[in-house]
Scaffold this motif. Structure first.
Motif, PDB file in Angstrom:
ATOM      1  N   ALA A  70       0.980  -1.177   0.127  1.00  0.00           N
ATOM      2  CA  ALA A  70      -0.187   0.174   0.126  1.00  0.00           C
ATOM      3  C   ALA A  70       0.813   1.214  -0.081  1.00  0.00           C
ATOM      4  CB  ALA A  70      -1.118  -0.073   1.379  1.00  0.00           C
ATOM      5  N   ALA A  71       1.760   1.235   0.938  1.00  0.00           N
ATOM      6  CA  ALA A  71       2.894   2.255   0.992  1.00  0.00           C
ATOM      7  C   ALA A  71       3.497   2.647  -0.355  1.00  0.00           C
ATOM      8  CB  ALA A  71       3.848   2.275   1.984  1.00  0.00           C
ATOM      9  N   ARG A  72       3.910   1.370  -1.197  1.00  0.00           N
ATOM     10  CA  ARG A  72       4.642   1.352  -2.335  1.00  0.00           C
ATOM     11  C   ARG A  72       3.602   2.155  -3.472  1.00  0.00           C
ATOM     12  NH1 ARG A  72       6.486  -3.406  -6.364  1.00  0.00           N
ATOM     13  NH2 ARG A  72       4.446  -3.533  -6.548  1.00  0.00           N
ATOM     14  N   SER A  73       2.645   1.594  -3.276  1.00  0.00           N
ATOM     15  CA  SER A  73       1.322   1.964  -4.560  1.00  0.00           C
ATOM     16  C   SER A  73       1.152   3.464  -4.343  1.00  0.00           C
ATOM     17  CB  SER A  73       0.163   1.245  -4.134  1.00  0.00           C
ATOM     18  OG  SER A  73       0.179   0.047  -4.536  1.00  0.00           O
ATOM     19  N   GLU A  74       1.109   3.881  -3.009  1.00  0.00           N
ATOM     20  CA  GLU A  74       1.039   5.450  -2.946  1.00  0.00           C
ATOM     21  C   GLU A  74       2.147   6.174  -3.241  1.00  0.00           C
ATOM     22  OE1 GLU A  74       0.215   8.505   0.921  1.00  0.00           O
ATOM     23  OE2 GLU A  74      -0.007   6.426   1.353  1.00  0.00           O
ATOM     24  N   ALA A  75       3.415   5.572  -2.966  1.00  0.00           N
ATOM     25  CA  ALA A  75       4.616   6.349  -3.441  1.00  0.00           C
ATOM     26  C   ALA A  75       4.724   6.397  -4.986  1.00  0.00           C
ATOM     27  CB  ALA A  75       5.834   5.674  -2.840  1.00  0.00           C
ATOM     28  N   PHE A  76       4.102   5.116  -5.488  1.00  0.00           N
ATOM     29  CA  PHE A  76       4.354   5.255  -7.137  1.00  0.00           C
ATOM     30  C   PHE A  76       3.505   6.114  -7.680  1.00  0.00           C
ATOM     31  CE2 PHE A  76       6.288   0.784  -7.975  1.00  0.00           C
ATOM     32  CZ  PHE A  76       7.576   1.028  -7.069  1.00  0.00           C
ATOM     33  N   ALA A  77       2.261   6.097  -7.140  1.00  0.00           N
ATOM     34  CA  ALA A  77       1.196   6.976  -7.513  1.00  0.00           C
ATOM     35  C   ALA A  77       1.612   8.537  -7.633  1.00  0.00           C
ATOM     36  CB  ALA A  77      -0.048   6.938  -6.748  1.00  0.00           C
ATOM     37  N   GLU A  78       2.379   8.710  -6.281  1.00  0.00           N
ATOM     38  CA  GLU A  78       3.049  10.166  -6.355  1.00  0.00           C
ATOM     39  C   GLU A  78       3.961  10.487  -7.337  1.00  0.00           C
ATOM     40  OE1 GLU A  78       5.209  12.990  -3.070  1.00  0.00           O
ATOM     41  OE2 GLU A  78       4.415  11.198  -2.385  1.00  0.00           O
ATOM     42  N   ARG A  79       4.823   9.456  -7.428  1.00  0.00           N
ATOM     43  CA  ARG A  79       5.956   9.431  -8.454  1.00  0.00           C
ATOM     44  C   ARG A  79       5.444   9.564 -10.002  1.00  0.00           C
ATOM     45  NH1 ARG A  79       9.000   3.953  -9.720  1.00  0.00           N
ATOM     46  NH2 ARG A  79       7.060   3.940 -11.053  1.00  0.00           N
ATOM     47  N   ASP A  80       4.213   8.675 -10.142  1.00  0.00           N
ATOM     48  CA  ASP A  80       3.874   8.837 -11.529  1.00  0.00           C
ATOM     49  C   ASP A  80       3.347  10.254 -11.686  1.00  0.00           C
ATOM     50  OD1 ASP A  80       4.553   6.279 -11.814  1.00  0.00           O
ATOM     51  OD2 ASP A  80       2.569   5.285 -11.389  1.00  0.00           O
ATOM     52  N   GLY A  81       2.631  10.890 -10.866  1.00  0.00           N
ATOM     53  CA  GLY A  81       2.267  12.058 -11.104  1.00  0.00           C
ATOM     54  C   GLY A  81       3.382  13.108 -11.282  1.00  0.00           C
ATOM     55  N   GLU A  82       4.503  13.142 -10.521  1.00  0.00           N
ATOM     56  CA  GLU A  82       5.565  13.883 -10.826  1.00  0.00           C
ATOM     57  C   GLU A  82       5.999  13.737 -12.193  1.00  0.00           C
ATOM     58  OE1 GLU A  82       8.255  13.228  -7.739  1.00  0.00           O
ATOM     59  OE2 GLU A  82       7.139  14.137  -6.197  1.00  0.00           O
ATOM     60  N   GLN A  83       6.086  12.394 -12.773  1.00  0.00           N
ATOM     61  CA  GLN A  83       6.934  12.108 -14.045  1.00  0.00           C
ATOM     62  C   GLN A  83       5.877  12.543 -14.934  1.00  0.00           C
ATOM     63  OE1 GLN A  83       8.000   7.831 -14.149  1.00  0.00           O
ATOM     64  NE2 GLN A  83       9.588   8.130 -12.677  1.00  0.00           N
ATOM     65  N   ARG A  84       4.593  12.512 -14.837  1.00  0.00           N
ATOM     66  CA  ARG A  84       3.900  12.995 -15.832  1.00  0.00           C
ATOM     67  C   ARG A  84       3.862  14.380 -16.201  1.00  0.00           C
ATOM     68  NH1 ARG A  84       0.206   9.111 -13.880  1.00  0.00           N
ATOM     69  NH2 ARG A  84      -0.854  10.535 -12.451  1.00  0.00           N
ATOM     70  N   ASP A  85       3.946  15.289 -14.915  1.00  0.00           N
ATOM     71  CA  ASP A  85       4.475  16.652 -14.832  1.00  0.00           C
ATOM     72  C   ASP A  85       5.905  16.743 -15.638  1.00  0.00           C
ATOM     73  OD1 ASP A  85       2.054  17.036 -13.619  1.00  0.00           O
ATOM     74  OD2 ASP A  85       3.052  17.241 -11.701  1.00  0.00           O
ATOM     75  N   ASN A  86       6.768  16.048 -15.144  1.00  0.00           N
ATOM     76  CA  ASN A  86       8.235  16.254 -16.041  1.00  0.00           C
ATOM     77  C   ASN A  86       7.861  15.893 -17.300  1.00  0.00           C
ATOM     78  OD1 ASN A  86       9.010  16.577 -13.484  1.00  0.00           O
ATOM     79  ND2 ASN A  86       9.870  14.450 -13.041  1.00  0.00           N
TER      80      ASN A  86
END
Length: 409
Positions: free
Chosen positions: A259-275
């Motif tokens: 669950a923590a990994r999914s949350e972190a990945f979701a946050e990372r994916d959002g950042e990468q989409r912005d990047n």
């Protein structure tokens, strides 16, 4: 004096019964007439007739034991023999003899029936023993155990055999049950030991899983969780209550991590989409530098764009080849322009190009003179051959002149 076919009363009042062996005194009568005396002793005879009739019906219609029946017959026979009665006593003896024959016949029938019943019971018990001995080697613990209990109930419902035969069969039957019981007990004891070993192994896996649950080293930790799951399956099952508790704890630890990994990945994916959106803007800005008209200005602009590019960070993996490919295209175009500029402005290269052009020009002039001379001499074949060679050298010269022009010459 009074008499009938089976007895008489003399003048003294003595009463006699007639038998095949002669007359037999059965009593005396002083209280009344001789006729009353005969009637009295005839009633005693009728009493014996009734008793024999009742016994006949008992033997014929009830399950009276032969021993009891014969005892009753002998009792009545004594009563008949010692009877103080007037009547056909011999007929009563015949009826009792017939009754003895009937009892003997019934006893033989019972003996035969009992022997048949005994054989059938023996065969049935032998079948029970054979099935029990087969079940003793079974590993279908529940089914075989239930069947053995049913066989015991069946055994109890069967008649007993003679003591020796019954004891021998019961010993085999009981031994088979004992063998099965010992094997089942050993099996479950071994199973309990295996389950206890599985419980200890899974306790260790749970401890490690819980220790990893707050890790942020996503890749290696996820890989270790997969290994732990493989080890979990290989460990076997613990006792049911322990298995459920261990699984809930093991699964709960995994759930916390993933669950923590999914949350972190979701946050990372959002950042990468912005990047990605930011880098797409930079790529468009870089592509506007092409075609290169001012190499120095384009190079400076690209350097600034590239610095901003590097500062942005990662983009989604599936978009990376496309976006980086477009940036590399601009970078290669600038590199090609720089290479061309270097060749154009390099004095050494320019000198080599001028020297080569001069050599080719001299060769072309010489061949032209030779062609003219051959034609003047009328040597057409030689002139044509030289003209072909002149054409090739002229093409090389034109190419060299074009290259020289790139250097500003």
């Amino acid at each position: 004096m009074s008499s009938d076919p089976w007895g008489r009363v003399d003048e003294t009042g003595t009463v006699y019964v007639r038998t095949a062996d002669g007359e037999k005194e059965v009593g005396s009568w002083q209280a009344g007439s001789p006729a009353e005396a005969l009637a009295y002793f005839e009633r005693k005879y009728e009493g014996l007739v009734v008793e024999i009739g009742l016994l006949e019906r008992r033997v014929q219609t009830t399950d009276l034991a032969p021993k009891e029946a014969l005892a009753a017959i002998e009792h009545l026979r004594t009563s008949v023999t010692e009877a103080h009665a007037v009547g056909d006593l011999a007929a009563l003896g015949v009826r009792l003899d017939a009754l003895v024959a009937l009892v003997d016949s019934r006893r033989e029938e019972r003996r035969v029936a009992k022997a048949k019943q005994s054989e059938e019971a023996k065969a049935a018990k032998e079948q029970l023993v054979a099935e029990a001995e087969q079940l003793a080697e079974s590993e279908q613990w529940r089914t075989a155990g239930e069947r053995l209990r049913a066989l015991v109930d069946t055994w109890k419902g069967l008649p007993r055999l003679d003591r020796k035969a019954d004891d021998e069969l019961w010993h085999r039957f009981s031994h088979a049950r004992s063998v099965f019981s010992k094997r089942r007990k050993a099996h479950f004891a071994s199973l309990d030991a295996q389950r206890e070993e599985a419980r200890r192994a899974k306790e260790k896996l749970v401890t490690e899983a819980q220790a990893l649950s707050d890790s942020t080293d996503w890749g290696p930790t996820a890989a270790r969780y997969r290994e732990l799951m493989t080890e979990w399956k290989a460990a076997g099952r613990a006792q049911r209550e322990a298995e459920d508790d261990l699984w809930n704890r093991f699964r709960g630890a995994q759930d916390v991590f993933f669950a923590a990994r999914s949350e972190a990945f979701a946050e990372r994916d959002g950042e990468q989409r912005d990047n990605l959106a930011a880098k797409e803007q930079l790529v468009v800005e870089a592509e506007k530098l092409l075609p290169v008209t001012d190499l120095k200005a384009a190079r400076a602009a690209f350097r600034t764009i590239n610095e901003r590019w590097e500062a942005i960070g990662h983009v989604p993996r599936d978009a990376r080849p496309r976006i980086e490919g477009r940036m590399h295209t601009v970078e290669r175009a600038l590199a090609d322009s720089e290479a061309a500029e270097w060749r154009r402005t390099n004095p050494e290269v320019r000198a080599r190009a001028a020297g080569l052009t001069g050599q080719l020009q001299a060769a072309v002039d010489k061949l032209r003179d030779q062609v003219d001379a051959a034609r003047s001499a009328g040597n057409t074949a030689k002139a044509d051959k030289l003209a072909a060679e002149l054409e090739g050298r002229q093409a090389l010269l034109d190419q060299a002149l074009k290259g020289l022009q790139e250097f500003g010459g």
